[in-house]
Design an enzyme around this catalytic site. Sequence first.
Site, PDB file in Angstrom:
ATOM      1  N   LYS A  56       5.010 -10.362  -7.317  1.00  0.00           N
ATOM      2  CA  LYS A  56       3.587 -10.209  -6.996  1.00  0.00           C
ATOM      3  C   LYS A  56       2.942 -11.589  -7.108  1.00  0.00           C
ATOM      4  O   LYS A  56       3.266 -12.354  -8.041  1.00  0.00           O
ATOM      5  CB  LYS A  56       2.964  -9.235  -7.992  1.00  0.00           C
ATOM      6  CG  LYS A  56       1.477  -8.960  -7.778  1.00  0.00           C
ATOM      7  CD  LYS A  56       1.007  -7.863  -8.750  1.00  0.00           C
ATOM      8  CE  LYS A  56      -0.468  -7.543  -8.531  1.00  0.00           C
ATOM      9  NZ  LYS A  56      -0.924  -6.438  -9.403  1.00  0.00           N
ATOM     10  N   SER A 111      -3.500  -2.633  -7.606  1.00  0.00           N
ATOM     11  CA  SER A 111      -3.550  -3.890  -6.898  1.00  0.00           C
ATOM     12  C   SER A 111      -2.192  -4.399  -6.407  1.00  0.00           C
ATOM     13  O   SER A 111      -2.141  -5.349  -5.628  1.00  0.00           O
ATOM     14  CB  SER A 111      -4.174  -4.972  -7.787  1.00  0.00           C
ATOM     15  OG  SER A 111      -3.405  -5.132  -8.941  1.00  0.00           O
ATOM     16  N   SER A 133      -2.364  -0.406 -11.713  1.00  0.00           N
ATOM     17  CA  SER A 133      -1.946  -1.163 -10.533  1.00  0.00           C
ATOM     18  C   SER A 133      -0.472  -1.204 -10.219  1.00  0.00           C
ATOM     19  O   SER A 133      -0.095  -1.746  -9.177  1.00  0.00           O
ATOM     20  CB  SER A 133      -2.464  -2.602 -10.641  1.00  0.00           C
ATOM     21  OG  SER A 133      -3.871  -2.591 -10.587  1.00  0.00           O
TER      22      SER A 133
END
Lengths: 96, 481, 487
Positions: C79, C154, C178
Amino acid sequence: MALTREQIESIAALARLELTAEELPVYQDSLSRILEFVGALERADTASVTPMAHPLPGLSQRLRPDVVTEQDHHAEYQQNAPQVAAGLYLVPKVIE
Amino acid sequence: MSDWETVIGLEIHAQLATRSKIFSGSATAYGAPANSQANLVDLGYPGVLPVLNGAAVRMAVKLGLAINATIAPLSVFARKNYFYPDLPKGYQISQYELPIVAHGALDIVLDDGKVKRIGITRAHLEEDAGKSLHEGLPGVTGVDLNRAGTPLVEIVSEPDLRSAREAVAYMKKVHTLVRYLEICDGNMQEGSFRCDANVSVRHAGEHRFGTRAEIKNLNSFRFVERAINYEVARQIDVLEGGGKVVQETRLYDPDKGETRSMRSKEEANDYRYFPDPDLLPVAIDAALIESVRATLPELPDQKAARFVSQYALPGYDAQVLTASRELADYYEAVTRAAPADPKLAANWVMGELAAALNKESLEIGSSRMTAERLAGLLKRISDQTISGKLAKEVFEAMWSGGTEADAVITARGLRQITDSAAIERVIDEVMQKNPGQLAEYRAGKDKLFGFFVGQVMKATGGKANPAQLNELLKRKLGGSA
Amino acid sequence: MSELHHMGLAELAAGLRARRFSSFELTETFLKRIEASQGALNAFISVTREAALAQAAAADRALAAGTGGALEGVPVAHKDLFCTKGVRTTCGSRMLDKFVSPYDATVVAKLKSAGAVMLGKTNMDEFAMGSSNETSYYGPVRNPWDPRLVPGGSSGGSAAAVAARLVPGATATDTGGSIRQPAALCGITGLKPTYGRVSRYGMVAFASSLDQGGVLTASAADAALMLREMAGFDPNDSTSVEREVPDYVAELDAPLAGLRVGLLQEFFDKGLEPGNEQRIRAALKVFESLGARLSEVSLPNLPLSVPVYYVVAPAECSSNLARFDGVRYGHRCEKPRDLTDLYRRTRGEGFGAEVKRRIMTGTYVLSAGYYDAYYLKAQRVRQLISADFTRAFTGVDVLMGPTTPTPAFPIGAKTSDPITMYLNDIYTIGANLAGLPAVSIPCGFVSELPVGLQIVGPHFSEARLLAAAHAFQRATDWHRRIPAGYA
């Protein structure tokens, strides 16, 4: 919990965020709604409850030995800097 | 209208003498090239985290013990949020509600010799900011973050100080203490020891405090005194003119000798303190406290008291000699080598030695004369080999030449004349050469005694033993031939 | 031999060890899939093709020599919230658009030394603030099950990438859900560890007391392997816990029988869509058939978890994001007139609307006069919620329920009112507040969209969570389903 325009301006100033004239009422509205929403917390009875700063209870800070472990990498790091001269990070002149 | 009372509280920031920074492993050494001692943690890069230096904690505990304070079993680091170029993270890690040390006190000696106890509200750990450089950079300010992250202990006094002189005495006492404890080098030019003064005035007898102004970053004792005096006068002027004192931050301008309001940091200073979630509460148990207590040296007050009793010195001398550990150690080394007259040693250390050091801006550690060599000179005074007056000449020769007292005395033939017959012969000569003054003296002009003393000293190159000279001169001038 | 992209992490690691295929071949395969999908999914912000192939070649040499780590040669994605040395790290934000990190996050370094090959940095909600991956400066990520829909956030990019089999495993972060929420919306497995289990050093901070790094994979077995390599004490992180990392892989087959499962009354509320509820209840029946014992529990303060979160998280983020000021790195506005102008325009330009909204909320709740009523109050309620969980865990081993109230929703559907978006996290936030480990696993479909089941455990019970999830995945095959077009 409706916030006034002045309050939004003062929050934005504290947070160093420039808001355009169009943005201001939008943030005023959404922030007011958020504060209204979190106002639900008032309902909870928290007399004699300690605020929880860390999710895992009973832990204390580890102490590090007093040893120098770093070397000078400033040239490498300053490649990321927007404005540098003579090894210094530059900002517009500050008058104290 | 002069019933105004001054109220002062000092916030002293002392840089702790750790090798590495409080939350990172960067070096803390002074004077490194710009940003060469600022790692990613110090620079506040995305994703970095603080890890606490155990030595900084121990030093804070040491300070707390030396001022008889409470050491918090759990203390918390908090973020103080504001924007400034020398503050990379946009917050300073400090302590707010739960500081590591609280409720201590320090005794100071006032000008009149009285002792006053000054309360210390708290002392807490925090990180220092970097430095902003304004000179020589047109239109820009340069930021050096070498200093960012250096550990500080902030020592906050109660508003117990009532004059600039008291404030200076307190600041000097704290300065002495942190150096005794070896937790701070006290180097004010390098910024290791700085002070903010909170100053207000009120009518004598009033209980409430007046509005205070904060004067920031005073880094000399002289500036502290002048700044406070200026500020007090300024506030009184304002109030007597019907105005109100504004609560604000001010800077002292040493060139103009005045304080002025600071601009930039004043805007909306709501620091929004909250406990730093990246750091856990610092737990200090009895074991840690005791292990730190074991490292406490003899503290300044204890040492001064001992000097009074052990060396029969007046309180003033003891205070001066214990102002620093190095000076006290030097003095004791002198008395060990020349134990006969500790007061004489005190006079010389505080007098000639101090003057010689000051002239060359040297600290006691860089003295050109070791304690042993000075002791050698003192022994020659005590045993009457030379007079006190000539000893000064010997001292100067020893200081610049690096020689021993005996060598100088012999080389310059400065041995005191203690042979009564020899002195008498010189007295006779002088009396013969100065019949007029002799007659005047015998007629009652007592002041001329000094003239004769001077003449004999001149004739003997200053070497006549003063006590013997006095006695013999009295007898001879008195009338007996 | 099944297609390479159908194999999970563990299978690939074994295949590489057995030299059935090379890391180079594997890496090339996934890189091609990524490049082909970028237009449709936008799951990646940076693809590090050359570096990946070089790492793969090095891995092949290690594998040939019989050396290397547990993930030697296995491709992963990070990420874009994790700092990667020498590689652009943007956090989905214009503020860091050109930022190249000079260091590796601990998580990145650990996976690197386990031999993993990094293919690139995945798209995400800006600074991890969002539940739909619609706030990224680089455009929204699309759900591989239906490109009109959000993948969740997210960690939307990591989730979409794993769901579309562009990479067998990806790192992700979870502050309010997330990892778990995108796992649920994308039909994959996502695990948020106990707070302090995985180092936060190098994981750009959003809300420091809530953030935790974790994994998105196709199965619990893969999650076990990846977590084992990522977890562990880090002296660079003061909140990292000094506690041995169990071999999650070895413990996967622990028997399920007798597992006491608590069903949270508060999770089966009117906000939960009926279709989702049906799938969850069916999954719970599977657990029962495997020997689990179900009972009802109540955490009375849990409904306040969203308000608590939206005070605490913005407060911490307002402080954490103060470092982005145009001075030492990152975006700087053109021709700043003075210092204040530098800060205001740099931050005004560099941050998107949601980030600014949260910074302002946080600034407000910490400010003088409001700190007690908001921040302290929220932290007290947090203590109550945490105590509720502790009490519940005296009677049950784990809690189960839905991960999200609905399946994936259309892009743009919830962006007008922040509160509507915030309520997506209603079932996930509690675990962050209490620092508890939690996993989301696929358990069925509603209108052809995945549904996720959440399992929450006491602190450091990851092994048990993974074993329970693994048992479910041996008895079902929801986790093997791949979206059409990516099979």
